[in-house]
Design an enzyme around this catalytic site. Structure first.
Site, short mmCIF file in Angstrom:
data_model
loop_
_atom_site.label_atom_id
_atom_site.label_comp_id
_atom_site.label_asym_id
_atom_site.label_seq_id
_atom_site.Cartn_x
_atom_site.Cartn_y
_atom_site.Cartn_z
N SER A 1 -7.98 -36.06 -13.14
CA SER A 1 -7.76 -34.67 -12.75
C SER A 1 -7.68 -33.78 -13.97
O SER A 1 -6.80 -33.95 -14.83
CB SER A 1 -6.46 -34.55 -11.93
OG SER A 1 -6.04 -33.20 -11.92
N LYS B 1 -7.62 -31.51 -1.39
CA LYS B 1 -8.14 -30.23 -1.92
C LYS B 1 -7.62 -29.09 -1.03
O LYS B 1 -6.64 -29.26 -0.34
CB LYS B 1 -9.67 -30.28 -1.96
CG LYS B 1 -10.20 -31.29 -2.99
CD LYS B 1 -9.92 -30.85 -4.40
CE LYS B 1 -10.42 -31.85 -5.42
NZ LYS B 1 -9.96 -31.57 -6.77
N LYS C 1 -15.25 -20.24 -12.42
CA LYS C 1 -13.85 -20.09 -12.00
C LYS C 1 -12.93 -20.90 -12.91
O LYS C 1 -11.93 -20.38 -13.40
CB LYS C 1 -13.77 -20.57 -10.54
CG LYS C 1 -12.45 -20.35 -9.87
CD LYS C 1 -12.63 -20.28 -8.35
CE LYS C 1 -12.63 -21.63 -7.68
NZ LYS C 1 -11.30 -22.23 -7.55
N SER C 2 -13.27 -22.15 -13.16
CA SER C 2 -12.41 -23.00 -14.00
C SER C 2 -12.23 -22.41 -15.39
O SER C 2 -11.13 -22.39 -15.94
CB SER C 2 -13.04 -24.39 -14.17
OG SER C 2 -12.89 -25.14 -13.01
N ASP D 1 -16.29 -31.19 -6.56
CA ASP D 1 -16.35 -29.92 -5.82
C ASP D 1 -17.70 -29.73 -5.13
O ASP D 1 -17.85 -28.83 -4.29
CB ASP D 1 -16.08 -28.73 -6.76
CG ASP D 1 -14.62 -28.71 -7.22
OD1 ASP D 1 -13.79 -29.40 -6.61
OD2 ASP D 1 -14.32 -27.99 -8.20
C1 S3P Z 1 -10.40 -27.90 -11.49
C2 S3P Z 1 -10.29 -29.26 -11.45
C3 S3P Z 1 -10.62 -30.05 -10.26
C4 S3P Z 1 -11.48 -29.26 -9.29
C5 S3P Z 1 -10.93 -27.88 -9.05
C6 S3P Z 1 -10.88 -27.11 -10.36
C7 S3P Z 1 -10.01 -27.21 -12.74
O1 S3P Z 1 -9.42 -30.42 -9.59
O2 S3P Z 1 -11.60 -29.95 -8.07
O3 S3P Z 1 -11.72 -27.18 -8.13
O4 S3P Z 1 -10.36 -26.03 -12.90
O5 S3P Z 1 -9.38 -27.85 -13.57
P1 S3P Z 1 -8.54 -31.70 -10.03
O6 S3P Z 1 -8.01 -31.45 -11.38
O7 S3P Z 1 -7.45 -31.77 -9.00
O8 S3P Z 1 -9.46 -32.86 -9.97
#
Ligand code: S3P
Length: 452
Positions: free
Chosen positions: A166, A366, A22-23, A339
């Site tokens: 983050s 979250k 997903k990311s 996560d």
């Molecule tokens: C993500 C970063 C994380 C993660 C989220 C996806 C991303 O959040 O918890 O599910 O794709 O960059 P944070 O950047 O708030 O830590």
């Protein structure tokens, strides 16, 4: 709303195919807005969150189509991002909102970003503040939440040390720099996932990462010995990006989603006799803290067929049910498994003994307050649990009882407790099973298909 009942399984076996990460999918779609040529994305995530990103990219003028199962994104006609005619709905997706906010802050257009009820409560000051330091015209509500409105502005360079670990904040700043063609430096005290950096590099951007390593010096107490001294710098990595023009396009292959694989790994570890193989999963070490901790707890997990796909490490993950021991989980590893904490909490709850998780206050902001959601549902499953502001103490007694789960509308809570249903006497009931579509449509069928 669709209800699902998951009953206890004897054991799990198989090789389920994980959806695209997903990311990484979000980043592939968003970065294509800055490319000179079209971008072809193989294995783009089917997650509802990633659909929100594709819709946003369309609203900003890019052409989006499907060709032979791949997503093809062509740059907006005329080259520049087009001002959207209506607000961009980011749905439930924090990554969509925060990354797009960065990119749009430097794009010289007016735009508004909205989200669903959960996303509208999540903190946006963390991106508004650094973007304003770059001179961006961006505003949220008085509480620092969405909707976000963005207006044209001339951005200036920034050298920013991140107050929270983050990847979304880091990426918002990098994308603002990339779209405004302004030099940015982001310093991290704790290293968060680095998919944006890797993808920018593979699309030809001038991006440099300087990591601060501990020094090896003489031990003042014993000159015959050496010690590792922590660096005096207040950061561990400095990322500098200086984009002078358009990024190149090309082909991006998205690895399998490690965070989805984690639920299957967890289920296999909770159910005696289980054996699973998860092929072609991303194993970027900014994401795999879950494996590090599980191995320390005694899990039999092997990474096979390790290779790089594009600029991301990938492997086949083989997991065999193992007897685990509880341990404390805290410190710099937390962002690398943030996560995965819901499923880690359930693994912990199925053991004998107490597991303490600390330094995870980010879980409170979250898709729901995950610390509270985990504690509430673990109690329903007969587990003693204590809440800290930044974590949990879970007193496992080797067994999980059946329960009706409150997902709090959060996909990862539904997925973690769904997996635990396979290990619980009496199973679990989830009345809004469709929430898993946010990251993995078809999740429950994949799980059910593993009963041996
Ligand atoms: C993500 C970063 C994380 C993660 C989220 C996806 C991303 O959040 O918890 O599910 O794709 O960059 P944070 O950047 O708030 O830590």
């Amino acid at each position: 709303m669709s209800e699902i009942i998951i009953k206890k399984a004897k054991k799990l076996q198989g090789a389920p195919k994980m959806p695209g990460d997903k990311s990484i999918s979000h980043r592939a779609a968003i970065l294509s807005l800055l490319c000179a040529e079209r971008v072809t994305i193989e294995n783009y995530s089917p997650a509802a969150d990633c659909k929100s990103t594709l819709n946003a990219v369309k609203q900003l003028g890019a052409g989006v189509k499907e060709e032979n199962g791949k997503v093809v994104i062509s740059p907006p006609l005329g080259g520049g991002i087009i001002e959207p005619e209506s607000p961009i709905d980011c749905g439930n997706s924090g990554t969509t909102m925060r990354l797009l906010a960065g990119l749009l802050a430097g794009a010289d257009i007016n735009a508004t970003l909205t989200g669903d009820e959960s996303l509208s409560k999540r903190p946006m000051k963390r991106i508004i503040e650094p973007l304003k330091l770059m001179n961006a015209e961006i505003a949220g509500s008085e509480e620092g939440t969405a909707p976000l409105s963005i207006q044209p502005a001339t951005l200036v360079p920034i050298d920013y040390t991140m107050p929270v670990a983050s990847a979304q904040v880091k990426s918002a700043i990098l994308l603002a720099g990339a779209s405004a063609r302004t030099k940015v430096t982001v310093r991290e005290k704790i290293i968060a996932r680095d998919h944006t950096e890797r993808m920018l590099q593979s699309l030809g951007a001038d991006l440099q990462v300087d990591t601060v390593k501990p020094e090896v010096v003489d031990d003042p107490d014993d000159p015959r010995k050496k010690i590792r001294k922590l660096p005096t710098e207040k950061y561990k990595a400095a990322i500098t990006l200086d984009v002078g023009g358009k990024l190149s396009g090309g082909e991006i292959i998205v690895p399998g989603d490690f965070s989805t694989a984690a639920f299957f790994i967890g289920a296999a570890l909770m159910i005696r006799g289980s054996h699973l193989i998860l092929k072609d999963v991303g194993v970027n070490n900014t994401r795999t803290g879950f494996l590090t901790v599980l191995k320390q707890m005694g899990a039999e997990i092997e990474l096979k067929n390790r290779r790089d796909i594009g600029n991301e490490p990938v492997a086949d993950i083989e997991v065999v049910h193992s007897k685990l021991k509880p341990r404390k989980i805290s410190g710099d590893i937390i962002p690398k498994l943030i996560d995965e904490i819901p499923i880690l909490a359930l693994i912990a709850a199925s053991l004998d003994g107490t597991t303490v998780i600390r330094d995870a206050e980010e879980l409170r902001v979250k898709e729901c307050d995950r610390i509270h959601a985990i504690a509430e549902n673990l109690m329903r499953m007969g587990v003693k649990v204590g809440e800290f502001p930044d974590g949990l103490a879970i007193e496992g007694h080797g067994e999980l009882e059946g329960a009706e789960i409150d997902t709090f509308g959060d996909h990862r809570i539904a997925m973690a407790f769904g997996a635990a249903g396979l290990a619980a006497h009496g199973g679990v009931k989830i009345s809004d099973a469709e929430v898993v579509d946010i990251s993995c449509p078809g999740y429950f069928s994949l799980l059910e298909g593993l009963r041996a």
